[in-house]
Design an enzyme around this catalytic site. Structure first.
Site: not given
Ligand SMILES: *Cc1c(COP(=O)(O)O)cnc(C)c1O
Length: 418
Positions: A70, A123, A231
């Site tokens: 952690r 988001y 992403k």
């Molecule tokens: C997907 C996304 C998030 C959240 O991310 P997670 O990995 O799903 O928690 C935040 N900001 C943007 C612009 C995103 O596309």
């Protein structure tokens, strides 16, 4: 291996790892372990002193010795060192999701009574956290929009009596799903105007849409470059993760709160992301090339209305074009567009896609299409939806690494069904 002479893409295969640590293995293994054995009690004591800030690290002393996963773990630390290279950051903290990266920054820099300036559209998860969780902590928000000037934002701050209460400026640019642009340099300047003495206003940029390749917020003066590593950084639709890059003193604060929230990435996630980072640049560049071809096809299609693609901006777009030229090195691989008609026509198109998958998320190797109005942005207030251009006929497309002609064929046959 030193980072001095090489570009990040040259270092993603080796930086921060030494094969002698693992029987000469060329790849960093997965250190799937919760805890680490101390050689002596004295060593354990000294590791804790550094990890808990009881004493400063001596010159040449290694980063805090390994204690417990952690607090630190080789996969997590090597991953963080590699992500930091892309942003030219002092350090990076990895998280189990993009949302935990975003919320940890907010929780560390905001206290009851403070205000956060937040860009809109943003988001859905970020928007929800600000409007439904932070308010419970008595933390207030002021929204600003792509068309607002610095004076417009200052007027709104004064109307709320918040000149001395803003502690964090948060932006997501380009904004999802319309590719509206926010001017990072203007926000950094605004942060300086709102700071005085001990009162320091931080600027955080959600860099998921264009980073780490095409937008470098830290170089524009922002304090944090934040990612949903789910992403582009992960890039294969198989892992949820997040990251924050920033300066040393800030990253110590972020990592300290992370230690107590326990929302760090795990070794397996870190290993997957290290593997993804090796191909980050070639994936993103191919995705951008494909997006340019797809956009050209869509621009000329009679069933496609308004397009939101950064590559379409021209000097006639004025300020947006000026920000685009200054802030980005590519138009990216995200676009959204209106299908001529309404929700029914948009759905017919989405249901007709074969190669492109009907799914939320973005930035991965496969092309993904979705309907922001009823999916990613379903929770956005209807009035705000209309104001920011999330219309019932809007679809969003994240372009992948497939053959561009195949993608165009697929879009073409789905548009024919409309
Ligand atoms: C997907 C996304 C998030 C959240 O991310 P997670 O990995 O799903 O928690 C935040 N900001 C943007 C612009 C995103 O596309």
């Amino acid at each position: 291996m030193s980072k001095k002479n090489y570009s990040p893409e040259s270092l993603m295969m080796s930086y921060g790892y030494t094969p002698e640590w693992s029987e000469g293995a060329i790849k960093c293994p997965i250190y799937q372990t919760s805890t680490f054995v101390f050689k002596t009690a004295e060593e354990g004591k000294s590791f804790f002193e550094i990890a808990y800030g009881i004493r400063e690290r001596e010159a040449g002393e290694k980063i805090p010795g390994l204690i417990y996963s952690r607090l630190n773990n080789p996969d997590i630390e090597i991953l963080e060192n590699r992500i930091a290279l892309w942003d030219n950051a002092d350090d990076c903290a990895s998280f189990e999701s993009g949302m935990s990266a975003i919320t940890t920054v907010m929780l560390e820099y905001l206290a009851p009574g403070d205000f956060i300036l937040a860009s809109s559209p943003s988001y859905g998860g970020t928007d929800h956290f600000i409007k439904h969780f932070l308010v419970k902590m008595n933390i207030h928000h002021i929204e600003y929009f792509p068309w607002d000037s610095q004076e417009d934002i200052l007027k709104r701050i004064d109307a709320a009596g918040a000149r001395d209460k803003v502690k964090l400026i948060f932006t997501e640019t380009p904004a999802n799903p319309t590719n509206d642009l926010f001017d990072i340099a203007m926000l950094v300047d605004l942060g300086k105007k709102l700071s005085h003495g001990e009162h320091v206003v931080k600027v955080a940029v959600d860099n998921t849409y264009m980073g780490p390749l095409w937008q470098r917020p830290l170089e524009m003066g922002a304090d944090f470059s934040i990612y949903s590593a789910t992403k582009y950084i992960g890039g294969h639709s198989d892992v949820i993760a997040g990251a924050v890059c920033g300066r040393q003193d800030d990253m110590i604060r972020i990592k300290t709160l992370r230690t107590f929230l326990g929302n760090m990435a795990g070794p397996w996630t870190a290993w997957l992301l290290m593997r993804s980072l090796e191909t980050l640049k070639i994936r993103m560049e191919q995705q951008a090339r494909n997006a340019a071809e797809v956009a050209e096809f869509l621009n000329n299609h009679p069933k496609v209305g308004k397009m939101h693609y950064l590559g379409n901006l021209t000097p006639a777009d004025g300020h947006a074009y000026e920000i685009y030229k200054r802030q980005y090195t590519s138009p990216g691989a995200m676009l959204s567009f209106q299908i001529v008609g309404g929700e029914a026509e948009a759905f017919r198109f989405l249901n007709g896609l074969k190669l492109c998958k009907l799914a939320v998320s973005l930035g991965s190797t496969e092309s993904l299409a979705e309907h922001p109005g009823t999916m990613t942005h379903a929770g956005v207030d209807p009035e705000l939806k209309a104001k920011i251009g999330i219309t019932p006929n809007l679809v969003r497309l994240s372009v992948g690494v497939e053959n561009a002609a195949d993608l165009i064929d697929d879009l073409n046959q789905a548009l024919a069904l409309v």
